[in-house]
Write a protein that holds these residues in place. Structure first.
Motif, PDB file in Angstrom:
ATOM      1  N   UNK A   1       0.799  -1.208   0.000  1.00 56.86           N
ATOM      2  CA  UNK A   1       0.000   0.000   0.000  1.00 56.86           C
ATOM      3  C   UNK A   1       0.835   1.261   0.000  1.00 56.86           C
ATOM      4  N   UNK A   2       2.160   1.106   0.061  1.00 59.13           N
ATOM      5  CA  UNK A   2       3.059   2.252   0.067  1.00 59.13           C
ATOM      6  C   UNK A   2       3.954   2.224  -1.164  1.00 59.13           C
ATOM      7  N   UNK A   3       4.204   3.412  -1.723  1.00 57.11           N
ATOM      8  CA  UNK A   3       5.093   3.513  -2.876  1.00 57.11           C
ATOM      9  C   UNK A   3       6.538   3.258  -2.443  1.00 57.11           C
ATOM     10  N   UNK A   4       7.317   2.673  -3.330  1.00 55.59           N
ATOM     11  CA  UNK A   4       8.747   2.451  -3.103  1.00 55.59           C
ATOM     12  C   UNK A   4       9.514   3.424  -3.983  1.00 55.59           C
ATOM     13  N   UNK A   5      10.425   4.193  -3.402  1.00 55.33           N
ATOM     14  CA  UNK A   5      11.178   5.148  -4.209  1.00 55.33           C
ATOM     15  C   UNK A   5      12.309   4.435  -4.946  1.00 55.33           C
ATOM     16  N   UNK A   6      12.992   5.178  -5.810  1.00 59.89           N
ATOM     17  CA  UNK A   6      14.040   4.584  -6.645  1.00 59.89           C
ATOM     18  C   UNK A   6      15.155   3.969  -5.806  1.00 59.89           C
ATOM     19  N   UNK A   7      15.548   4.671  -4.755  1.00 55.74           N
ATOM     20  CA  UNK A   7      16.586   4.145  -3.878  1.00 55.74           C
ATOM     21  C   UNK A   7      16.125   2.835  -3.241  1.00 55.74           C
ATOM     22  N   UNK A   8      14.852   2.770  -2.881  1.00 55.71           N
ATOM     23  CA  UNK A   8      14.313   1.547  -2.300  1.00 55.71           C
ATOM     24  C   UNK A   8      14.395   0.381  -3.264  1.00 55.71           C
ATOM     25  N   UNK A   9      14.096   0.641  -4.541  1.00 55.00           N
ATOM     26  CA  UNK A   9      14.190  -0.429  -5.541  1.00 55.00           C
ATOM     27  C   UNK A   9      15.639  -0.883  -5.722  1.00 55.00           C
ATOM     28  N   UNK A  10      16.567   0.059  -5.726  1.00 52.01           N
ATOM     29  CA  UNK A  10      17.975  -0.315  -5.864  1.00 52.01           C
ATOM     30  C   UNK A  10      18.432  -1.148  -4.662  1.00 52.01           C
ATOM     31  N   UNK A  11      17.939  -0.812  -3.482  1.00 48.63           N
ATOM     32  CA  UNK A  11      18.302  -1.577  -2.286  1.00 48.63           C
ATOM     33  C   UNK A  11      17.750  -2.997  -2.338  1.00 48.63           C
TER      34      UNK A  11
END
Length: 230
Positions: free
Chosen positions: A207-217
């Motif tokens: 239910x929460x968006x993942x930012x670009x840094x989160x995807x890279x992590x």
């Protein structure tokens, strides 16, 4: 009086929990009645899956603000990692968004007419989704909203296809395809959007968006583990 708001909050929470449980039960039971002829979802850029491909499945609602906010960083990750990532988006129409089912159905209609622009239409919904919010269409009939959605989609597909787009809303197959999308989400335990799976495993904080840094992590350690395993 001081207990009124907490009690209302608890009542709303219980009602929501009951609704979700019932929905999951009904969807799971109903989904057992038939198996769809093809796997649900829309493949991003027709990429292929290989042994070292990282598979992402996203459950998104075209008129959900959180789904909208989750798309740009996910798209950025897809462009950065290229064919290392494979994305499949499943439309998941949330019942408390009045036009979620029709907009999700529109994606199935578009995918049937021209699969190459399905994601373009999804992005258009995200960009202008306030047009289809509950309050904006409160006094409109379902038929008039579907017509509005049809005209909106035709801006991408082509105005000459408007009649085919509108006829798609009376096609039983697109109705069933949209139901399958919802049932499939229920069978995977999806209760809100956005909801992500990576290599078959659900990510935390649905239910929460993942930012670009989160995807890279998330992705970098998987690629590193693949390299070590060679």
């Amino acid at each position: 009086m001081g207990l009124e708001k907490p009690r209302q909050g608890i009542s709303m929470l219980i009602s929501a929990s009951v609704f979700v449980c019932i929905s999951l039960l009904l969807c799971t039971v109903d989904a057992q009645l038939s198996i769809p002829a093809k796997y649900d979802g829309f493949v991003y850029k027709d990429r292929r899956v290989h042994d070292d491909t990282i598979v992402i499945e996203a459950f998104l609602d075209p008129v959900c603000p959180d789904s909208r906010d989750s798309w740009p960083p996910l798209k950025q990750a897809l462009e950065y990692y290229g064919p290392r990532l494979w994305l499949l988006v499943h439309p998941f129409p949330l019942p408390y968004h009045d036009n979620a089912f029709s907009t999700s159905r529109a994606l199935h209609i578009v995918n049937k007419l021209n699969a190459s622009v399905t994601y373009q239409v999804l992005e258009m919904f995200f960009k202008h989704q306030e047009i289809f919010y509950n309050r904006e269409t409160y006094n409109k009939s379902k038929q008039s909203v579907d017509h509005l959605i049809g005209k909106f989609v035709a801006e991408v597909l082509g105005k000459d296809l408007l009649s085919e787009i509108e006829s798609g809303f009376s096609d039983r197959k697109t109705d069933l395809a949209t139901r399958v999308s919802f049932k499939y989400g229920c069978s995977r335990g999806v209760t809100g959007t956005p909801f992500f799976f990576v290599n078959g495993f659900p990510l935390p904080d649905p239910g929460s968006a993942i930012d670009y840094k989160g995807w890279k992590n998330i992705i970098d350690p998987l690629i590193g583990a693949q390299s070590q395993g060679r």
